[in-house]
Design a protein around this motif. Structure first.
Motif, PDB file in Angstrom:
ATOM      1  N   ALA A 134       9.583  37.358  68.646  1.00 44.27           N
ATOM      2  CA  ALA A 134       9.913  37.011  67.260  1.00 44.27           C
ATOM      3  C   ALA A 134      11.374  37.336  67.004  1.00 44.27           C
ATOM      4  CB  ALA A 134       9.021  37.792  66.299  1.00 44.27           C
ATOM      5  N   ARG A 135      12.103  36.374  66.441  1.00 46.03           N
ATOM      6  CA  ARG A 135      13.525  36.591  66.141  1.00 46.03           C
ATOM      7  C   ARG A 135      13.805  36.538  64.643  1.00 46.03           C
ATOM      8  NH1 ARG A 135      16.686  36.235  70.837  1.00 46.03           N
ATOM      9  NH2 ARG A 135      18.107  37.461  69.534  1.00 46.03           N
ATOM     10  N   THR A 136      12.808  36.143  63.831  1.00 35.74           N
ATOM     11  CA  THR A 136      12.968  36.080  62.379  1.00 35.74           C
ATOM     12  C   THR A 136      11.817  36.843  61.725  1.00 35.74           C
ATOM     13  OG1 THR A 136      11.644  34.070  62.056  1.00 35.74           O
ATOM     14  CG2 THR A 136      14.003  33.788  62.593  1.00 35.74           C
ATOM     15  N   LEU A 137      12.009  37.255  60.483  1.00 37.90           N
ATOM     16  CA  LEU A 137      10.951  37.998  59.790  1.00 37.90           C
ATOM     17  C   LEU A 137       9.678  37.182  59.595  1.00 37.90           C
ATOM     18  CD1 LEU A 137      13.130  39.990  57.263  1.00 37.90           C
ATOM     19  CD2 LEU A 137      11.612  40.970  58.999  1.00 37.90           C
ATOM     20  N   PRO A 138       9.747  35.891  59.190  1.00 35.46           N
ATOM     21  CA  PRO A 138       8.502  35.128  59.092  1.00 35.46           C
ATOM     22  C   PRO A 138       7.758  35.042  60.428  1.00 35.46           C
ATOM     23  CG  PRO A 138      10.250  34.019  57.895  1.00 35.46           C
ATOM     24  CD  PRO A 138      10.899  35.124  58.653  1.00 35.46           C
ATOM     25  N   ALA A 139       8.497  34.871  61.527  1.00 32.23           N
ATOM     26  CA  ALA A 139       7.852  34.817  62.845  1.00 32.23           C
ATOM     27  C   ALA A 139       7.219  36.162  63.186  1.00 32.23           C
ATOM     28  CB  ALA A 139       8.864  34.412  63.903  1.00 32.23           C
ATOM     29  N   LEU A 140       7.893  37.238  62.839  1.00 32.67           N
ATOM     30  CA  LEU A 140       7.338  38.571  63.092  1.00 32.67           C
ATOM     31  C   LEU A 140       6.041  38.759  62.321  1.00 32.67           C
ATOM     32  CD1 LEU A 140       7.603  41.491  64.220  1.00 32.67           C
ATOM     33  CD2 LEU A 140       8.862  42.046  62.123  1.00 32.67           C
ATOM     34  N   ARG A 141       6.046  38.373  61.057  1.00 31.54           N
ATOM     35  CA  ARG A 141       4.842  38.568  60.240  1.00 31.54           C
ATOM     36  C   ARG A 141       3.668  37.738  60.763  1.00 31.54           C
ATOM     37  NH1 ARG A 141       8.967  38.199  55.366  1.00 31.54           N
ATOM     38  NH2 ARG A 141       9.483  40.428  55.163  1.00 31.54           N
ATOM     39  N   ARG A 142       3.947  36.522  61.189  1.00 35.59           N
ATOM     40  CA  ARG A 142       2.873  35.694  61.754  1.00 35.59           C
ATOM     41  C   ARG A 142       2.314  36.337  63.021  1.00 35.59           C
ATOM     42  NH1 ARG A 142       6.477  31.455  60.343  1.00 35.59           N
ATOM     43  NH2 ARG A 142       7.199  31.311  62.510  1.00 35.59           N
ATOM     44  N   ALA A 143       3.208  36.818  63.868  1.00 32.16           N
ATOM     45  CA  ALA A 143       2.770  37.428  65.123  1.00 32.16           C
ATOM     46  C   ALA A 143       1.959  38.695  64.857  1.00 32.16           C
ATOM     47  CB  ALA A 143       3.981  37.742  65.995  1.00 32.16           C
ATOM     48  N   LEU A 144       2.402  39.505  63.904  1.00 31.99           N
ATOM     49  CA  LEU A 144       1.674  40.735  63.591  1.00 31.99           C
ATOM     50  C   LEU A 144       0.309  40.439  62.998  1.00 31.99           C
ATOM     51  CD1 LEU A 144       4.590  42.863  62.123  1.00 31.99           C
ATOM     52  CD2 LEU A 144       3.339  43.325  64.236  1.00 31.99           C
ATOM     53  N   ASP A 145       0.223  39.400  62.169  1.00 30.75           N
ATOM     54  CA  ASP A 145      -1.080  39.008  61.611  1.00 30.75           C
ATOM     55  C   ASP A 145      -2.044  38.639  62.735  1.00 30.75           C
ATOM     56  OD1 ASP A 145      -0.228  39.442  59.042  1.00 30.75           O
ATOM     57  OD2 ASP A 145       0.190  37.328  58.609  1.00 30.75           O
ATOM     58  N   THR A 146      -1.516  37.968  63.760  1.00 28.72           N
ATOM     59  CA  THR A 146      -2.351  37.595  64.911  1.00 28.72           C
ATOM     60  C   THR A 146      -2.802  38.834  65.674  1.00 28.72           C
ATOM     61  OG1 THR A 146      -1.209  35.471  65.139  1.00 28.72           O
ATOM     62  CG2 THR A 146      -2.416  36.290  67.059  1.00 28.72           C
ATOM     63  N   LEU A 147      -1.873  39.768  65.897  1.00 26.94           N
ATOM     64  CA  LEU A 147      -2.217  40.991  66.634  1.00 26.94           C
ATOM     65  C   LEU A 147      -3.279  41.805  65.912  1.00 26.94           C
ATOM     66  CD1 LEU A 147       1.194  42.373  67.982  1.00 26.94           C
ATOM     67  CD2 LEU A 147      -0.436  40.858  69.109  1.00 26.94           C
ATOM     68  N   ARG A 148      -3.207  41.800  64.590  1.00 27.95           N
ATOM     69  CA  ARG A 148      -4.111  42.642  63.810  1.00 27.95           C
ATOM     70  C   ARG A 148      -5.409  41.938  63.428  1.00 27.95           C
ATOM     71  NH1 ARG A 148       0.889  44.513  61.336  1.00 27.95           N
ATOM     72  NH2 ARG A 148       1.224  46.693  61.886  1.00 27.95           N
ATOM     73  N   ALA A 149      -5.609  40.727  63.907  1.00 31.56           N
ATOM     74  CA  ALA A 149      -6.773  39.944  63.493  1.00 31.56           C
ATOM     75  C   ALA A 149      -8.072  40.668  63.811  1.00 31.56           C
ATOM     76  CB  ALA A 149      -6.754  38.575  64.177  1.00 31.56           C
ATOM     77  N   ARG A 150      -8.076  41.481  64.880  1.00 26.30           N
ATOM     78  CA  ARG A 150      -9.297  42.212  65.244  1.00 26.30           C
ATOM     79  C   ARG A 150      -9.129  43.708  64.984  1.00 26.30           C
ATOM     80  NH1 ARG A 150     -11.329  39.232  70.851  1.00 26.30           N
ATOM     81  NH2 ARG A 150     -11.467  37.125  69.959  1.00 26.30           N
ATOM     82  N   LYS A 151      -8.354  44.026  63.959  1.00 29.51           N
ATOM     83  CA  LYS A 151      -8.147  45.417  63.542  1.00 29.51           C
ATOM     84  C   LYS A 151      -7.579  46.273  64.674  1.00 29.51           C
ATOM     85  CE  LYS A 151     -11.716  45.284  59.967  1.00 29.51           C
ATOM     86  NZ  LYS A 151     -12.937  45.910  59.403  1.00 29.51           N
ATOM     87  N   ALA A 152      -6.652  45.691  65.412  1.00 33.88           N
ATOM     88  CA  ALA A 152      -6.025  46.403  66.519  1.00 33.88           C
ATOM     89  C   ALA A 152      -5.123  47.511  65.996  1.00 33.88           C
ATOM     90  CB  ALA A 152      -5.202  45.427  67.363  1.00 33.88           C
ATOM     91  N   THR A 153      -5.003  48.572  66.771  1.00 32.12           N
ATOM     92  CA  THR A 153      -3.992  49.588  66.482  1.00 32.12           C
ATOM     93  C   THR A 153      -2.683  49.153  67.129  1.00 32.12           C
ATOM     94  OG1 THR A 153      -4.708  50.855  68.416  1.00 32.12           O
ATOM     95  CG2 THR A 153      -5.614  51.489  66.269  1.00 32.12           C
ATOM     96  N   VAL A 154      -1.585  49.385  66.430  1.00 30.82           N
ATOM     97  CA  VAL A 154      -0.278  48.891  66.872  1.00 30.82           C
ATOM     98  C   VAL A 154       0.667  50.065  67.101  1.00 30.82           C
ATOM     99  CG1 VAL A 154       1.747  47.522  66.229  1.00 30.82           C
ATOM    100  CG2 VAL A 154      -0.553  46.688  65.676  1.00 30.82           C
TER     101      VAL A 154
END
Length: 283
Positions: free
Chosen positions: A8-28
């Protein structure tokens, strides 16, 4: 088998990627870096993977923590090599903003801390440094919203400052310090080690040896002043110009009178040639 991380190089891209990572309540877990990754950084990544189900590594050479006379322009930047190393470690997400993303036009805020940030160690020689560090790390914490953040103990005052900031500002991040990664001869791994000439590299492990000898003298009952004087002599004899060698309380970084006032941390900063190195150990 390694996999290519999301980048991710932009904030919107970061937020989309983080939403995907957390979809299954993952710890980050977040591992903040300035790139030019070496084995020390990768050891932090491995520790992060043991503690969380998803790992985010940030790569950002932060201009606000460099003074005008420091090495911001020449600081090593190895983006493609860094991505390859992170892919080999199966990192989930790489956050690589540019300066305009982190500090857009009109940016006018800064996080300033006291306590360990004013201990008279790095702040005495680099008074600009911690204002830059706390601001950028505060932004990284709010951008990524990790459960934990992994920092190396090599930058020990920074670790104490960031830990204090996260606690004081209720940022919801558990800051974890990981033991310093070292070369076989004891030299603390650092991106700035590439600046050392062959002769300087051969001399550089004297910094760690002096810390170990000083710690040993303190454990054997020597007074702090005498033990530090002996350590300083070893450091300068190896060709270093010493900025400081200090014995401090390991939690507050306050000065101490004796080992009984501990826990004790020895911290050192010194220059050899054009390169400034720091290190520390527990007593």
């Amino acid at each position: 088998m390694s996999r290519t991380p999301i980048v991710a190089r932009t904030l919107p891209a970061l937020r989309r990627a983080l939403d995907t990572l957390r979809a299954r309540k993952a710890t980050v877990a977040l591992v903040p870096t300035m790139g030019a990754l070496h084995e020390g950084h990768l050891s932090l990544v491995r520790q992060a993977k043991r503690r969380a189900s998803k790992v985010v590594v940030s790569i950002f050479v932060n201009p606000t923590q460099f003074a005008p006379n420091e090495d911001f322009g020449s600081y090593p930047r190895t983006w493609k090599a860094d991505l390859a190393k992170l892919a080999a470690e199966n990192v989930d997400l790489v956050w690589g903003p540019d300066a305009k993303t982190m500090y857009p036009p009109g940016f006018a805020s800064k996080i300033l801390t006291e306590g360990p940030a004013l201990a008279g160690l790095e702040d005495r020689f680099r008074p600009h440094f911690f204002g830059g560090v706390t601001t950028v790390v505060g932004k990284l914490f709010t951008q990524v919203r990790p459960d934990i953040a992994i920092f190396g103990e090599k930058d020990f005052q920074q670790l104490r400052v960031v830990t204090q900031m996260a606690r004081d500002l209720d940022l919801g991040v558990k800051v974890i310090g990981i033991a310093t990664s070292r070369e076989r001869d004891g030299l603390a791994r650092s991106s700035r080690n590439v600046y050392l000439s062959d002769e300087e590299r051969r001399a550089a492990p004297a910094l760690y040896r002096s810390l170990k000898e000083t710690a040993g003298r303190l454990r054997d009952g020597d007074k702090i002043k005498a033990a530090l004087a002996g350590g300083a002599k070893l450091i300068t004899a190896a060709g270093f110009e010493l900025d400081y060698l200090e014995a401090r309380h390991a939690e507050t970084l306050a000065p101490i009178r004796s080992v009984a006032d501990g826990p004790v941390r020895l911290l050192v900063a010194a220059r050899i040639g054009t390169t400034r190195l720091i290190d520390n150990i527990a007593v």
